[in-house]
Design a protein around this motif. Sequence first.
Motif, PDB file in Angstrom:
ATOM      1  N   PRO A 158      28.974  34.344  31.439  1.00 21.83           N
ATOM      2  CA  PRO A 158      30.275  33.786  31.053  1.00 21.83           C
ATOM      3  C   PRO A 158      30.349  32.310  31.427  1.00 21.83           C
ATOM      4  O   PRO A 158      29.826  31.890  32.461  1.00 21.83           O
ATOM      5  CB  PRO A 158      31.277  34.612  31.871  1.00 21.83           C
ATOM      6  N   GLN A 159      31.013  31.528  30.592  1.00 19.90           N
ATOM      7  CA  GLN A 159      31.193  30.116  30.906  1.00 19.90           C
ATOM      8  C   GLN A 159      32.103  29.904  32.089  1.00 19.90           C
ATOM      9  O   GLN A 159      32.004  28.892  32.794  1.00 19.90           O
ATOM     10  CB  GLN A 159      31.740  29.364  29.687  1.00 19.90           C
ATOM     11  N   GLU A 160      33.017  30.852  32.326  1.00 19.47           N
ATOM     12  CA  GLU A 160      33.941  30.772  33.452  1.00 19.47           C
ATOM     13  C   GLU A 160      33.947  32.110  34.181  1.00 19.47           C
ATOM     14  O   GLU A 160      33.532  33.137  33.631  1.00 19.47           O
ATOM     15  CB  GLU A 160      35.362  30.463  32.978  1.00 19.47           C
ATOM     16  N   SER A 161      34.449  32.103  35.396  1.00 22.02           N
ATOM     17  CA  SER A 161      34.606  33.344  36.143  1.00 22.02           C
ATOM     18  C   SER A 161      35.560  34.279  35.409  1.00 22.02           C
ATOM     19  O   SER A 161      36.576  33.837  34.856  1.00 22.02           O
ATOM     20  CB  SER A 161      35.154  33.053  37.543  1.00 22.02           C
ATOM     21  N   VAL A 162      35.254  35.565  35.410  1.00 20.63           N
ATOM     22  CA  VAL A 162      36.078  36.537  34.693  1.00 20.63           C
ATOM     23  C   VAL A 162      37.074  37.244  35.620  1.00 20.63           C
ATOM     24  O   VAL A 162      37.804  38.132  35.178  1.00 20.63           O
ATOM     25  CB  VAL A 162      35.188  37.597  34.004  1.00 20.63           C
ATOM     26  N   ASP A 163      37.129  36.860  36.864  1.00 20.37           N
ATOM     27  CA  ASP A 163      37.958  37.571  37.846  1.00 20.37           C
ATOM     28  C   ASP A 163      39.441  37.272  37.669  1.00 20.37           C
ATOM     29  O   ASP A 163      39.851  36.105  37.526  1.00 20.37           O
ATOM     30  CB  ASP A 163      37.538  37.199  39.272  1.00 20.37           C
ATOM     31  N   ASP A 164      40.242  38.349  37.680  1.00 15.88           N
ATOM     32  CA  ASP A 164      41.707  38.256  37.753  1.00 15.88           C
ATOM     33  C   ASP A 164      42.303  37.331  36.690  1.00 15.88           C
ATOM     34  O   ASP A 164      43.140  36.479  36.981  1.00 15.88           O
ATOM     35  CB  ASP A 164      42.149  37.792  39.141  1.00 15.88           C
ATOM     36  N   ARG A 165      41.937  37.535  35.452  1.00 15.54           N
ATOM     37  CA  ARG A 165      42.435  36.693  34.376  1.00 15.54           C
ATOM     38  C   ARG A 165      43.649  37.332  33.702  1.00 15.54           C
ATOM     39  O   ARG A 165      43.785  38.555  33.666  1.00 15.54           O
ATOM     40  CB  ARG A 165      41.335  36.460  33.350  1.00 15.54           C
ATOM     41  N   PRO A 166      44.546  36.524  33.134  1.00 15.44           N
ATOM     42  CA  PRO A 166      45.750  37.068  32.493  1.00 15.44           C
ATOM     43  C   PRO A 166      45.450  37.632  31.110  1.00 15.44           C
ATOM     44  O   PRO A 166      44.414  37.343  30.495  1.00 15.44           O
ATOM     45  CB  PRO A 166      46.664  35.842  32.391  1.00 15.44           C
ATOM     46  N   THR A 167      46.382  38.420  30.606  1.00 13.40           N
ATOM     47  CA  THR A 167      46.261  38.986  29.266  1.00 13.40           C
ATOM     48  C   THR A 167      46.076  37.880  28.224  1.00 13.40           C
ATOM     49  O   THR A 167      46.791  36.879  28.235  1.00 13.40           O
ATOM     50  CB  THR A 167      47.517  39.809  28.921  1.00 13.40           C
ATOM     51  N   GLY A 168      45.103  38.079  27.341  1.00 12.91           N
ATOM     52  CA  GLY A 168      44.848  37.119  26.281  1.00 12.91           C
ATOM     53  C   GLY A 168      43.794  36.083  26.610  1.00 12.91           C
ATOM     54  O   GLY A 168      43.326  35.372  25.718  1.00 12.91           O
ATOM     55  N   TRP A 169      43.394  36.003  27.873  1.00 12.37           N
ATOM     56  CA  TRP A 169      42.373  35.019  28.264  1.00 12.37           C
ATOM     57  C   TRP A 169      41.017  35.397  27.679  1.00 12.37           C
ATOM     58  O   TRP A 169      40.701  36.563  27.504  1.00 12.37           O
ATOM     59  CB  TRP A 169      42.286  34.976  29.787  1.00 12.37           C
ATOM     60  N   ARG A 170      40.214  34.397  27.378  1.00  9.08           N
ATOM     61  CA  ARG A 170      38.871  34.627  26.857  1.00  9.08           C
ATOM     62  C   ARG A 170      37.939  33.498  27.293  1.00  9.08           C
ATOM     63  O   ARG A 170      38.393  32.375  27.525  1.00  9.08           O
ATOM     64  CB  ARG A 170      38.902  34.722  25.331  1.00  9.08           C
ATOM     65  N   THR A 171      36.662  33.810  27.381  1.00  7.10           N
ATOM     66  CA  THR A 171      35.659  32.777  27.626  1.00  7.10           C
ATOM     67  C   THR A 171      34.359  33.183  26.942  1.00  7.10           C
ATOM     68  O   THR A 171      34.040  34.381  26.869  1.00  7.10           O
ATOM     69  CB  THR A 171      35.425  32.563  29.134  1.00  7.10           C
ATOM     70  N   PRO A 172      33.606  32.219  26.407  1.00  6.92           N
ATOM     71  CA  PRO A 172      32.358  32.558  25.729  1.00  6.92           C
ATOM     72  C   PRO A 172      31.304  33.110  26.686  1.00  6.92           C
ATOM     73  O   PRO A 172      31.256  32.749  27.860  1.00  6.92           O
ATOM     74  CB  PRO A 172      31.898  31.218  25.141  1.00  6.92           C
ATOM     75  N   ILE A 173      30.459  33.976  26.148  1.00  7.70           N
ATOM     76  CA  ILE A 173      29.274  34.461  26.847  1.00  7.70           C
ATOM     77  C   ILE A 173      28.073  33.728  26.265  1.00  7.70           C
ATOM     78  O   ILE A 173      27.831  33.784  25.059  1.00  7.70           O
ATOM     79  CB  ILE A 173      29.085  35.984  26.679  1.00  7.70           C
ATOM     80  N   GLU A 174      27.339  33.026  27.109  1.00 10.90           N
ATOM     81  CA  GLU A 174      26.182  32.259  26.670  1.00 10.90           C
ATOM     82  C   GLU A 174      24.893  33.035  26.938  1.00 10.90           C
ATOM     83  O   GLU A 174      24.777  33.746  27.942  1.00 10.90           O
ATOM     84  CB  GLU A 174      26.125  30.913  27.394  1.00 10.90           C
ATOM     85  N   TYR A 196      47.333  43.817  34.787  1.00  7.85           N
ATOM     86  CA  TYR A 196      48.500  44.218  35.568  1.00  7.85           C
ATOM     87  C   TYR A 196      49.296  42.991  35.985  1.00  7.85           C
ATOM     88  O   TYR A 196      48.747  41.905  36.208  1.00  7.85           O
ATOM     89  CB  TYR A 196      48.062  44.975  36.822  1.00  7.85           C
ATOM     90  N   GLU A 197      50.601  43.170  36.124  1.00 13.48           N
ATOM     91  CA  GLU A 197      51.446  42.078  36.603  1.00 13.48           C
ATOM     92  C   GLU A 197      51.280  41.889  38.100  1.00 13.48           C
ATOM     93  O   GLU A 197      51.391  40.774  38.608  1.00 13.48           O
ATOM     94  CB  GLU A 197      52.911  42.354  36.264  1.00 13.48           C
ATOM     95  N   SER A 198      50.991  42.973  38.809  1.00 13.41           N
ATOM     96  CA  SER A 198      50.813  42.884  40.254  1.00 13.41           C
ATOM     97  C   SER A 198      49.462  42.269  40.583  1.00 13.41           C
ATOM     98  O   SER A 198      48.453  42.553  39.927  1.00 13.41           O
ATOM     99  CB  SER A 198      50.909  44.280  40.877  1.00 13.41           C
ATOM    100  N   SER A 199      49.411  41.425  41.612  1.00 13.78           N
ATOM    101  CA  SER A 199      48.158  40.816  42.045  1.00 13.78           C
ATOM    102  C   SER A 199      47.339  41.742  42.938  1.00 13.78           C
ATOM    103  O   SER A 199      46.226  41.391  43.338  1.00 13.78           O
ATOM    104  CB  SER A 199      48.446  39.505  42.791  1.00 13.78           C
ATOM    105  N   ASN A 200      47.885  42.920  43.241  1.00 12.36           N
ATOM    106  CA  ASN A 200      47.189  43.850  44.123  1.00 12.36           C
ATOM    107  C   ASN A 200      46.085  44.627  43.419  1.00 12.36           C
ATOM    108  O   ASN A 200      45.236  45.241  44.064  1.00 12.36           O
ATOM    109  CB  ASN A 200      48.185  44.839  44.747  1.00 12.36           C
TER     110      ASN A 200
END
Length: 251
Positions: A158-174, A196-200
């Motif tokens: 992934p071009q960016e970290s995939v951790d804890d991303r909001p709904t609709g986020w995307r990043t290319p896989i190289e 999820y809305e909760s950060s837990n």
Amino acid sequence: MESLQREIADDAVFDDDFGFDPAALSSASPAAQQQLTETPTGSDTESIADTPLVAGVDQAFFDDQAISAVVVLQGGEVVERTHAITDLSIPYIPGLLAFREGGPIVAALETLDCDPDLLCVDGSGRIHYRQAGLATHIGVVFDTPSIGVAKNLLCGSPQESVDDRPTGWRTPIEADDAVDCADGMIIGYAYQSRQYESSNRHINPLYVSPGHRVAVDTTVDLVAALCDGYKLPEPTRLADSYADDLKAELS
């Protein structure tokens, strides 16, 4: 097997080559779909695309058998369901999944009465060591546009970290050294279809990639259109549920 996969990748088309309007893909009602696929022309309306038939493909496993389920949606409505139960001939080997599960999926798709405009497969497409994941095999066999929707990343970076991303986020896989193509080529996307809305607690992204006759950027747009508030696209979510029901009946 690996040489055959390279041949399949050579036969695959990783560009848009389908006969429907991507804007017509959603889980909306048929009435809403009709409005979506019409453009005003003076005082009249002109249909710019028929509502496509989208087949979700998923599997469950029982002993040494594969339960391959297919659910076809049109405008958010289920228009056909079918399945096949077949024996598994080889064990699971990373990168060779299509040779274990492809035959059972082909058997199920061959029982369909309709001809899907798009196949949405639970598995990888171009995100694969030889650019020929399960969705690519199935798409090439039927010469039908197909996309792969995987829950785990098989290869690539992934071009960016995939951790804890909001709904609709995307990043290319190289592509990286593990992929049989130029380093840095975009072969798919990580897509956060739900969060999820909760950060837990958090939901991991999907890894989507073209299988056949779909471009990489279009693939993630199609998946986004097919998700209906769930993590999985609606056709594959329903196919997954159908496969589980069939497995329960066998059990």
